[in-house]
Design a protein around this motif. Sequence first.
Motif, mmCIF file in Angstrom:
data_model
loop_
_atom_site.group_PDB
_atom_site.id
_atom_site.type_symbol
_atom_site.label_atom_id
_atom_site.label_comp_id
_atom_site.label_asym_id
_atom_site.label_seq_id
_atom_site.Cartn_x
_atom_site.Cartn_y
_atom_site.Cartn_z
ATOM 1 N N HIS A 147 -22.726 47.154 -13.239
ATOM 2 C CA HIS A 147 -23.719 46.118 -13.529
ATOM 3 C C HIS A 147 -23.073 44.742 -13.494
ATOM 4 C CE1 HIS A 147 -27.309 48.448 -15.216
ATOM 5 N NE2 HIS A 147 -26.474 49.364 -14.756
ATOM 6 N N PHE A 148 -21.895 44.635 -14.081
ATOM 7 C CA PHE A 148 -21.188 43.353 -14.058
ATOM 8 C C PHE A 148 -20.850 42.943 -12.620
ATOM 9 C CE2 PHE A 148 -19.835 44.785 -18.435
ATOM 10 C CZ PHE A 148 -20.612 43.859 -19.113
ATOM 11 N N ILE A 149 -20.437 43.916 -11.819
ATOM 12 C CA ILE A 149 -20.105 43.616 -10.425
ATOM 13 C C ILE A 149 -21.340 43.148 -9.668
ATOM 14 C CG2 ILE A 149 -19.354 44.648 -8.243
ATOM 15 C CD1 ILE A 149 -17.467 46.429 -9.861
ATOM 16 N N VAL A 150 -22.482 43.795 -9.910
ATOM 17 C CA VAL A 150 -23.716 43.403 -9.225
ATOM 18 C C VAL A 150 -24.160 42.011 -9.667
ATOM 19 C CG1 VAL A 150 -26.152 43.954 -8.941
ATOM 20 C CG2 VAL A 150 -24.460 45.770 -8.828
ATOM 21 N N VAL A 151 -24.049 41.721 -10.961
ATOM 22 C CA VAL A 151 -24.392 40.378 -11.438
ATOM 23 C C VAL A 151 -23.489 39.341 -10.782
ATOM 24 C CG1 VAL A 151 -24.405 38.861 -13.455
ATOM 25 C CG2 VAL A 151 -25.362 41.158 -13.620
ATOM 26 N N ALA A 152 -22.194 39.650 -10.707
ATOM 27 C CA ALA A 152 -21.257 38.732 -10.056
ATOM 28 C C ALA A 152 -21.552 38.586 -8.569
ATOM 29 C CB ALA A 152 -19.824 39.226 -10.255
ATOM 30 N N THR A 153 -22.231 39.570 -7.995
ATOM 31 C CA THR A 153 -22.619 39.495 -6.588
ATOM 32 C C THR A 153 -23.851 38.626 -6.396
ATOM 33 O OG1 THR A 153 -21.714 41.705 -6.164
ATOM 34 C CG2 THR A 153 -23.322 40.851 -4.586
ATOM 35 N N TYR A 154 -24.839 38.807 -7.261
ATOM 36 C CA TYR A 154 -26.132 38.162 -7.048
ATOM 37 C C TYR A 154 -26.161 36.696 -7.477
ATOM 38 C CZ TYR A 154 -28.903 42.111 -5.440
ATOM 39 O OH TYR A 154 -29.433 43.124 -4.673
ATOM 40 N N VAL A 155 -25.491 36.364 -8.560
ATOM 41 C CA VAL A 155 -25.595 34.997 -9.081
ATOM 42 C C VAL A 155 -25.122 33.954 -8.064
ATOM 43 C CG1 VAL A 155 -24.740 33.407 -10.841
ATOM 44 C CG2 VAL A 155 -25.549 35.676 -11.496
ATOM 45 N N HIS A 214 -27.863 54.130 -8.851
ATOM 46 C CA HIS A 214 -27.301 52.960 -8.169
ATOM 47 C C HIS A 214 -28.342 52.299 -7.266
ATOM 48 C CE1 HIS A 214 -26.863 56.394 -5.540
ATOM 49 N NE2 HIS A 214 -26.531 55.637 -4.517
ATOM 50 N N ILE A 215 -29.243 53.101 -6.696
ATOM 51 C CA ILE A 215 -30.316 52.537 -5.877
ATOM 52 C C ILE A 215 -31.326 51.823 -6.766
ATOM 53 C CG2 ILE A 215 -32.158 53.080 -4.247
ATOM 54 C CD1 ILE A 215 -30.504 55.450 -3.302
ATOM 55 N N TYR A 216 -31.632 52.412 -7.926
ATOM 56 C CA TYR A 216 -32.529 51.751 -8.875
ATOM 57 C C TYR A 216 -31.952 50.411 -9.326
ATOM 58 C CZ TYR A 216 -35.077 56.181 -9.355
ATOM 59 O OH TYR A 216 -35.818 57.309 -9.125
ATOM 60 N N LEU A 217 -30.652 50.382 -9.573
ATOM 61 C CA LEU A 217 -30.006 49.135 -9.987
ATOM 62 C C LEU A 217 -30.166 48.065 -8.917
ATOM 63 C CD1 LEU A 217 -28.148 47.422 -11.790
ATOM 64 C CD2 LEU A 217 -26.192 48.564 -10.704
ATOM 65 N N LEU A 218 -29.919 48.444 -7.677
ATOM 66 C CA LEU A 218 -30.035 47.484 -6.585
ATOM 67 C C LEU A 218 -31.477 47.021 -6.407
ATOM 68 C CD1 LEU A 218 -28.328 46.072 -4.443
ATOM 69 C CD2 LEU A 218 -28.843 47.944 -2.879
ATOM 70 N N LEU A 219 -32.422 47.936 -6.526
ATOM 71 C CA LEU A 219 -33.835 47.562 -6.407
ATOM 72 C C LEU A 219 -34.257 46.645 -7.549
ATOM 73 C CD1 LEU A 219 -35.492 50.936 -5.317
ATOM 74 C CD2 LEU A 219 -35.119 48.904 -3.916
ATOM 75 N N GLY A 220 -33.812 46.960 -8.761
ATOM 76 C CA GLY A 220 -34.163 46.118 -9.896
ATOM 77 C C GLY A 220 -33.648 44.700 -9.755
ATOM 78 N N VAL A 250 -31.679 39.615 -12.234
ATOM 79 C CA VAL A 250 -30.375 39.432 -12.872
ATOM 80 C C VAL A 250 -30.515 39.406 -14.387
ATOM 81 C CG1 VAL A 250 -28.458 37.823 -13.164
ATOM 82 C CG2 VAL A 250 -29.378 38.253 -10.890
ATOM 83 N N LEU A 251 -31.530 38.691 -14.883
ATOM 84 C CA LEU A 251 -31.702 38.555 -16.326
ATOM 85 C C LEU A 251 -32.156 39.865 -16.968
ATOM 86 C CD1 LEU A 251 -33.431 35.041 -16.454
ATOM 87 C CD2 LEU A 251 -31.046 35.589 -16.976
ATOM 88 N N ALA A 252 -33.099 40.550 -16.329
ATOM 89 C CA ALA A 252 -33.673 41.751 -16.934
ATOM 90 C C ALA A 252 -32.777 42.970 -16.771
ATOM 91 C CB ALA A 252 -35.049 42.033 -16.328
ATOM 92 N N VAL A 253 -32.310 43.206 -15.560
ATOM 93 C CA VAL A 253 -31.537 44.418 -15.273
ATOM 94 C C VAL A 253 -30.043 44.181 -15.434
ATOM 95 C CG1 VAL A 253 -31.031 46.182 -13.549
ATOM 96 C CG2 VAL A 253 -33.323 45.208 -13.696
ATOM 97 N N GLY A 254 -29.565 43.120 -14.811
ATOM 98 C CA GLY A 254 -28.127 42.890 -14.832
ATOM 99 C C GLY A 254 -27.590 42.534 -16.198
#
Length: 271
Positions: A147-155, A214-220, A250-254
């Motif tokens: 989750h931290f990695i995805v947040v660091a990716t999206y922001v 992991h797919i749900y995380l990316l979709l969220g 990012v705010l809700a899921v990440g």
Amino acid sequence: ALLVLGGISFVLNHLIKRSLNSVDGRGDPVDYFLLVAIIGTVLLGILFAALFFFMDSGTWTSSLFFHMMTAVLGLGVLLPWLQYLIWKNPLLWLVGFLFQTHTRLCLILYWCLLAAVACGVVFYQNAKRSSESKKHRVSTITRKYFHFIVVATYVPGLILDQQLLFVASVLCTAVFVFLEYVRYFRIRPLGQTMRHLLALFLDERDSGPLILTHIYLLLGMSLSIWLIPRRCAPKGSLTGAGALLPYCGVLAVGVGDTLASICGSTLGEIK
């Protein structure tokens, strides 16, 4: 199941309408990229679910057939379809789009670094399991590393280039779904290896044959980018509260889901 079928029907209907409206040659590639990717991954799943119902998917013959049919569907159906919609060569457009600016190149290199870190976490945890116990399972906090990695990716993408983030998230979703097909059907040479590597990260939500968290995380994280009015709107065109719409995922899921999970696992009690 009804929700999934309804969603697929909606996308198909929308894609047909957009296809009919693209005859003037003004199709924006970004507008069609998501729809074509969704249709392609769904068709691929339906095709191989039907075929491997009668075949052993774990053999080299079936694996070769899988890769050949994927290439036929991608190169022979989806790419010509996308080219018809946008009146451009999709591959040339994609290469030009990804390397259009120096900022995009830096973002891509940064995302590749984060992807390498995520893979490193997977390999490290599997090595740790081998040295400790075969029954070892990662903790909730360890799973939240992703989750931290995805947040660091999206922001950074949301701040610097939302169009690039839109295209990259669509590509990543398609790749994740494709790799899940490879893992589920045990397609050689990676299917069995992926089953072994990912088994360590399973929890009660992945009790079935599919691994979808992991797919749900990316979709969220991505839906707020995909569904806002006029996707990838130019910077500054969304004002007030509307400017926060792309950050909802990012705010809700990440952030929110990660904090809730960590606090619940460390402070919560089961009564």
